[in-house]
Design a protein around this motif. Structure first.
Motif, PDB file in Angstrom:
ATOM      1  N   LEU A   1      43.397  95.285  -1.307  1.00 29.83           N
ATOM      2  CA  LEU A   1      44.656  95.140  -0.572  1.00 29.83           C
ATOM      3  C   LEU A   1      45.685  94.402  -1.419  1.00 29.83           C
ATOM      4  O   LEU A   1      46.866  94.780  -1.447  1.00 29.83           O
ATOM      5  CB  LEU A   1      44.424  94.394   0.743  1.00 29.83           C
ATOM      6  CG  LEU A   1      43.572  95.120   1.786  1.00 29.83           C
ATOM      7  CD1 LEU A   1      43.192  94.176   2.919  1.00 29.83           C
ATOM      8  CD2 LEU A   1      44.304  96.345   2.323  1.00 29.83           C
ATOM      9  N   ARG A   2      45.241  93.372  -2.126  1.00 28.09           N
ATOM     10  CA  ARG A   2      46.155  92.569  -2.947  1.00 28.09           C
ATOM     11  C   ARG A   2      46.686  93.338  -4.154  1.00 28.09           C
ATOM     12  O   ARG A   2      47.782  93.061  -4.638  1.00 28.09           O
ATOM     13  CB  ARG A   2      45.436  91.299  -3.412  1.00 28.09           C
ATOM     14  CG  ARG A   2      45.132  90.344  -2.282  1.00 28.09           C
ATOM     15  CD  ARG A   2      44.288  89.179  -2.764  1.00 28.09           C
ATOM     16  NE  ARG A   2      43.876  88.333  -1.655  1.00 28.09           N
ATOM     17  CZ  ARG A   2      42.687  87.775  -1.550  1.00 28.09           C
ATOM     18  NH1 ARG A   2      41.766  87.961  -2.491  1.00 28.09           N
ATOM     19  NH2 ARG A   2      42.405  87.033  -0.496  1.00 28.09           N
ATOM     20  N   ALA A   3      45.908  94.296  -4.648  1.00 27.46           N
ATOM     21  CA  ALA A   3      46.323  95.075  -5.815  1.00 27.46           C
ATOM     22  C   ALA A   3      47.179  96.283  -5.418  1.00 27.46           C
ATOM     23  O   ALA A   3      47.894  96.834  -6.241  1.00 27.46           O
ATOM     24  CB  ALA A   3      45.094  95.551  -6.591  1.00 27.46           C
ATOM     25  N   GLY A   4      47.093  96.685  -4.159  1.00 29.40           N
ATOM     26  CA  GLY A   4      47.742  97.917  -3.714  1.00 29.40           C
ATOM     27  C   GLY A   4      46.678  98.970  -3.502  1.00 29.40           C
ATOM     28  O   GLY A   4      45.753  99.095  -4.296  1.00 29.40           O
ATOM     29  N   VAL A   5      46.807  99.695  -2.425  1.00 30.79           N
ATOM     30  CA  VAL A   5      45.822 100.699  -2.029  1.00 30.79           C
ATOM     31  C   VAL A   5      46.436 102.075  -2.232  1.00 30.79           C
ATOM     32  O   VAL A   5      47.604 102.292  -1.929  1.00 30.79           O
ATOM     33  CB  VAL A   5      45.439 100.499  -0.539  1.00 30.79           C
ATOM     34  CG1 VAL A   5      44.485 101.571  -0.065  1.00 30.79           C
ATOM     35  CG2 VAL A   5      44.854  99.118  -0.316  1.00 30.79           C
TER      36      VAL A   5
ATOM     37  N   PRO B   1      50.358 105.193  -3.989  1.00 32.26           N
ATOM     38  CA  PRO B   1      49.906 103.798  -3.951  1.00 32.26           C
ATOM     39  C   PRO B   1      50.898 102.901  -3.211  1.00 32.26           C
ATOM     40  O   PRO B   1      52.105 103.108  -3.272  1.00 32.26           O
ATOM     41  CB  PRO B   1      49.811 103.412  -5.426  1.00 32.26           C
ATOM     42  CG  PRO B   1      50.705 104.370  -6.140  1.00 32.26           C
ATOM     43  CD  PRO B   1      50.741 105.628  -5.328  1.00 32.26           C
ATOM     44  N   THR B   2      50.340 101.892  -2.527  1.00 35.62           N
ATOM     45  CA  THR B   2      51.182 100.899  -1.871  1.00 35.62           C
ATOM     46  C   THR B   2      51.518  99.805  -2.876  1.00 35.62           C
ATOM     47  O   THR B   2      50.848  99.660  -3.899  1.00 35.62           O
ATOM     48  CB  THR B   2      50.464 100.257  -0.666  1.00 35.62           C
ATOM     49  OG1 THR B   2      49.358  99.487  -1.134  1.00 35.62           O
ATOM     50  CG2 THR B   2      50.012 101.301   0.336  1.00 35.62           C
ATOM     51  N   ARG B   3      52.526  99.043  -2.561  1.00 29.82           N
ATOM     52  CA  ARG B   3      52.802  97.845  -3.348  1.00 29.82           C
ATOM     53  C   ARG B   3      51.711  96.822  -3.047  1.00 29.82           C
ATOM     54  O   ARG B   3      51.100  96.848  -1.982  1.00 29.82           O
ATOM     55  CB  ARG B   3      54.163  97.265  -2.975  1.00 29.82           C
ATOM     56  CG  ARG B   3      55.313  98.159  -3.399  1.00 29.82           C
ATOM     57  CD  ARG B   3      56.644  97.468  -3.118  1.00 29.82           C
ATOM     58  NE  ARG B   3      57.732  98.302  -3.573  1.00 29.82           N
ATOM     59  CZ  ARG B   3      58.782  98.618  -2.835  1.00 29.82           C
ATOM     60  NH1 ARG B   3      58.904  98.147  -1.616  1.00 29.82           N
ATOM     61  NH2 ARG B   3      59.725  99.386  -3.319  1.00 29.82           N
ATOM     62  N   PRO B   4      51.477  95.890  -3.956  1.00 29.95           N
ATOM     63  CA  PRO B   4      50.499  94.840  -3.671  1.00 29.95           C
ATOM     64  C   PRO B   4      50.873  94.078  -2.396  1.00 29.95           C
ATOM     65  O   PRO B   4      52.048  93.879  -2.091  1.00 29.95           O
ATOM     66  CB  PRO B   4      50.594  93.933  -4.901  1.00 29.95           C
ATOM     67  CG  PRO B   4      51.081  94.830  -5.992  1.00 29.95           C
ATOM     68  CD  PRO B   4      52.029  95.796  -5.309  1.00 29.95           C
ATOM     69  N   ALA B   5      49.849  93.668  -1.664  1.00 28.09           N
ATOM     70  CA  ALA B   5      50.032  92.924  -0.416  1.00 28.09           C
ATOM     71  C   ALA B   5      49.407  91.545  -0.569  1.00 28.09           C
ATOM     72  O   ALA B   5      48.566  91.320  -1.429  1.00 28.09           O
ATOM     73  CB  ALA B   5      49.365  93.674   0.732  1.00 28.09           C
ATOM     74  N   GLU B   6      49.833  90.645   0.272  1.00 24.80           N
ATOM     75  CA  GLU B   6      49.155  89.355   0.394  1.00 24.80           C
ATOM     76  C   GLU B   6      48.141  89.534   1.515  1.00 24.80           C
ATOM     77  O   GLU B   6      48.501  90.023   2.588  1.00 24.80           O
ATOM     78  CB  GLU B   6      50.156  88.261   0.742  1.00 24.80           C
ATOM     79  CG  GLU B   6      51.218  88.044  -0.322  1.00 24.80           C
ATOM     80  CD  GLU B   6      52.391  87.228   0.183  1.00 24.80           C
ATOM     81  OE1 GLU B   6      52.160  86.292   0.983  1.00 24.80           O
ATOM     82  OE2 GLU B   6      53.520  87.545  -0.206  1.00 24.80           O
ATOM     83  N   ALA B   7      46.879  89.186   1.262  1.00 25.87           N
ATOM     84  CA  ALA B   7      45.832  89.415   2.254  1.00 25.87           C
ATOM     85  C   ALA B   7      44.880  88.237   2.298  1.00 25.87           C
ATOM     86  O   ALA B   7      44.455  87.743   1.248  1.00 25.87           O
ATOM     87  CB  ALA B   7      45.065  90.694   1.916  1.00 25.87           C
ATOM     88  N   ALA B   8      44.554  87.801   3.512  1.00 28.20           N
ATOM     89  CA  ALA B   8      43.605  86.703   3.689  1.00 28.20           C
ATOM     90  C   ALA B   8      42.891  86.873   5.014  1.00 28.20           C
ATOM     91  O   ALA B   8      43.491  87.306   6.005  1.00 28.20           O
ATOM     92  CB  ALA B   8      44.327  85.362   3.665  1.00 28.20           C
ATOM     93  N   VAL B   9      41.602  86.530   5.037  1.00 35.08           N
ATOM     94  CA  VAL B   9      40.865  86.453   6.289  1.00 35.08           C
ATOM     95  C   VAL B   9      41.284  85.145   6.960  1.00 35.08           C
ATOM     96  O   VAL B   9      41.388  84.109   6.303  1.00 35.08           O
ATOM     97  CB  VAL B   9      39.338  86.476   6.035  1.00 35.08           C
ATOM     98  CG1 VAL B   9      38.574  86.279   7.336  1.00 35.08           C
ATOM     99  CG2 VAL B   9      38.926  87.781   5.361  1.00 35.08           C
ATOM    100  N   ILE B  10      41.551  85.199   8.266  1.00 33.61           N
ATOM    101  CA  ILE B  10      41.994  84.016   9.010  1.00 33.61           C
ATOM    102  C   ILE B  10      41.120  83.844  10.258  1.00 33.61           C
ATOM    103  O   ILE B  10      40.434  84.776  10.684  1.00 33.61           O
ATOM    104  CB  ILE B  10      43.481  84.112   9.420  1.00 33.61           C
ATOM    105  CG1 ILE B  10      43.734  85.337  10.316  1.00 33.61           C
ATOM    106  CG2 ILE B  10      44.374  84.142   8.181  1.00 33.61           C
ATOM    107  CD1 ILE B  10      45.129  85.391  10.940  1.00 33.61           C
ATOM    108  N   ALA B  11      41.191  82.675  10.841  1.00 26.63           N
ATOM    109  CA  ALA B  11      40.532  82.434  12.128  1.00 26.63           C
ATOM    110  C   ALA B  11      41.257  83.261  13.191  1.00 26.63           C
ATOM    111  O   ALA B  11      42.451  83.542  13.053  1.00 26.63           O
ATOM    112  CB  ALA B  11      40.609  80.951  12.478  1.00 26.63           C
ATOM    113  N   PRO B  12      40.565  83.650  14.255  1.00 28.71           N
ATOM    114  CA  PRO B  12      41.248  84.399  15.319  1.00 28.71           C
ATOM    115  C   PRO B  12      42.477  83.630  15.808  1.00 28.71           C
ATOM    116  O   PRO B  12      42.374  82.465  16.184  1.00 28.71           O
ATOM    117  CB  PRO B  12      40.183  84.519  16.419  1.00 28.71           C
ATOM    118  CG  PRO B  12      38.885  84.412  15.688  1.00 28.71           C
ATOM    119  CD  PRO B  12      39.146  83.450  14.546  1.00 28.71           C
ATOM    120  N   PRO B  13      43.652  84.268  15.771  1.00 26.83           N
ATOM    121  CA  PRO B  13      44.873  83.562  16.187  1.00 26.83           C
ATOM    122  C   PRO B  13      44.938  83.402  17.704  1.00 26.83           C
ATOM    123  O   PRO B  13      44.312  84.148  18.453  1.00 26.83           O
ATOM    124  CB  PRO B  13      45.986  84.491  15.684  1.00 26.83           C
ATOM    125  CG  PRO B  13      45.357  85.840  15.607  1.00 26.83           C
ATOM    126  CD  PRO B  13      43.913  85.628  15.299  1.00 26.83           C
ATOM    127  N   ALA B  14      45.704  82.418  18.138  1.00 24.98           N
ATOM    128  CA  ALA B  14      45.908  82.165  19.571  1.00 24.98           C
ATOM    129  C   ALA B  14      47.005  83.109  20.061  1.00 24.98           C
ATOM    130  O   ALA B  14      48.187  82.762  20.068  1.00 24.98           O
ATOM    131  CB  ALA B  14      46.293  80.713  19.797  1.00 24.98           C
TER     132      ALA B  14
END
Length: 177
Positions: free
Chosen positions: A88-92, A98-111
């Protein structure tokens, strides 16, 4: 500028002409003359939708040339590993390129507010949440990106567009910015 928290199953337009079933539209929530959506948010997605009466601002927000960051909270099937996040960060590569690179992170379930209808719970399939920021806006791009790395999207909430955020805005509610 109008910030609107679009609920699930609402069209990002003011009318639903030609549909045999009158689906909910922006006119069910917003009664302001002369404002139009700056970009779209799919019917099965939720969250921040910007509306404006300024055509130049509308183009700057919606046009991918301006690379305005859009941040999504995405519930996906499974738990993405480092390799999936790196993709995801490199672009899919998608069917339309191809997509542009994205910022991607696993997070805790949001409220977040409960979705109506709720996401179908399946005990045998884990799910997790990602924070994904993209700098373009192709049709169903986030959904296609997560599926391409093996983690289909279950719920998609757009949280931020550029400087504008959904903070403090309940579903179906709008405010002037």
């Amino acid at each position: 500028m109008v910030l609107f928290n679009k609920p699930f199953d609402v069209l990002s337009q003011f009318t639903d002409r030609g549909s045999p079933t009158q689906r909910r539209t922006l006119s069910d929530y917003i009664d302001l003359p002369g404002v139009y959506p700056a970009g779209r948010l799919d019917r099965d997605s939720e969250g921040l939708l910007l509306l404006t009466d300024d055509g130049q601002l509308q183009a700057r927000i919606a046009d991918p040339r301006f690379k305005l960051p859009k941040t999504y909270l995405v519930q996906v099937e499974g738990v993405p590993n480092d390799a999936a996040l790196d993709q995801l960060r490199a672009g899919v590569t998608l069917a339309d390129g191809p997509t542009r690179p994205a910022e991607a992170a696993v997070i805790a379930p949001p409220a977040l507010w409960p979705r109506d209808p709720p996401i179908r719970y399946r005990a045998a399939i884990l799910d997790s949440w990602l924070r994904l920021t993209i700098h373009e806006g192709r049709n169903r791009q986030v959904r296609r990106m997560t599926a391409a790395v093996g983690h289909p999207t279950l719920r998609l909430v757009r949280w931020r567009i550029g400087e504008w955020s959904l903070d403090g805005l309940a579903p179906g509610v709008w405010r002037l910015a």
